[in-house]
Design a protein around this motif. Structure first.
Motif, short mmCIF file in Angstrom:
data_model
loop_
_atom_site.label_atom_id
_atom_site.label_comp_id
_atom_site.label_asym_id
_atom_site.label_seq_id
_atom_site.Cartn_x
_atom_site.Cartn_y
_atom_site.Cartn_z
N MET A 1 0.84 -1.18 0.00
CA MET A 1 0.00 0.00 0.00
C MET A 1 0.89 1.25 0.00
O MET A 1 1.86 1.32 0.73
N ASN A 3 2.40 4.85 0.86
CA ASN A 3 2.45 5.54 2.14
C ASN A 3 2.44 7.05 1.97
O ASN A 3 2.82 7.79 2.86
N CYS A 5 -0.09 10.38 0.33
CA CYS A 5 -1.43 10.79 -0.06
C CYS A 5 -1.52 10.95 -1.58
O CYS A 5 -0.66 11.59 -2.20
N LYS A 14 0.74 7.44 10.64
CA LYS A 14 0.41 6.12 11.16
C LYS A 14 -0.98 6.15 11.78
O LYS A 14 -1.34 7.09 12.49
N ASN A 17 -6.49 5.89 8.01
CA ASN A 17 -6.98 4.93 7.03
C ASN A 17 -8.12 5.57 6.25
O ASN A 17 -9.28 5.18 6.37
N PHE A 19 -9.61 6.91 2.42
CA PHE A 19 -9.51 6.62 1.00
C PHE A 19 -10.60 7.35 0.23
O PHE A 19 -11.63 7.71 0.80
N PRO A 28 -5.34 6.32 -1.37
CA PRO A 28 -5.13 6.72 0.02
C PRO A 28 -5.07 8.24 0.19
O PRO A 28 -4.57 8.95 -0.68
N CYS A 30 -4.23 11.43 3.24
CA CYS A 30 -3.49 11.66 4.49
C CYS A 30 -4.33 12.31 5.58
O CYS A 30 -3.97 12.27 6.75
#
Length: 65
Positions: A1, A3, A5, A14, A17, A19, A28, A30
């Motif tokens: 996946m 990491n 945006c 971290k 999640n 999307f 994804p 941020c």
């Protein structure tokens, strides 16, 4: 996946999640700001923005826990 945006290319913190489905692919995000802007782009049928942009969004997100 990835990491970073999809919208602004900032690192995804971290535990985040988020999307948006863009051109039938889950991308994804941020933060909720990027998610909202990207969803607005999708909702208004403006996804060509992502095809023709020459660099990620210049207004960067900042995550504040």
């Amino acid at each position: 996946m990835p990491n970073t945006c999809f919208h602004c290319d900032e690192p995804i913190p971290k535990g985040i999640n988020l999307f948006v489905t863009i051109d039938k692919k889950k991308q994804p995000m941020c933060c909720i700001g990027c998610q909202a802007v990207a969803q607005t782009i999708v909702d208004n049928n403006l996804t060509q923005y992502y095809q023709f942009r020459t660099e990620p969004d210049s207004k960067r997100c900042r995550f504040n826990p």
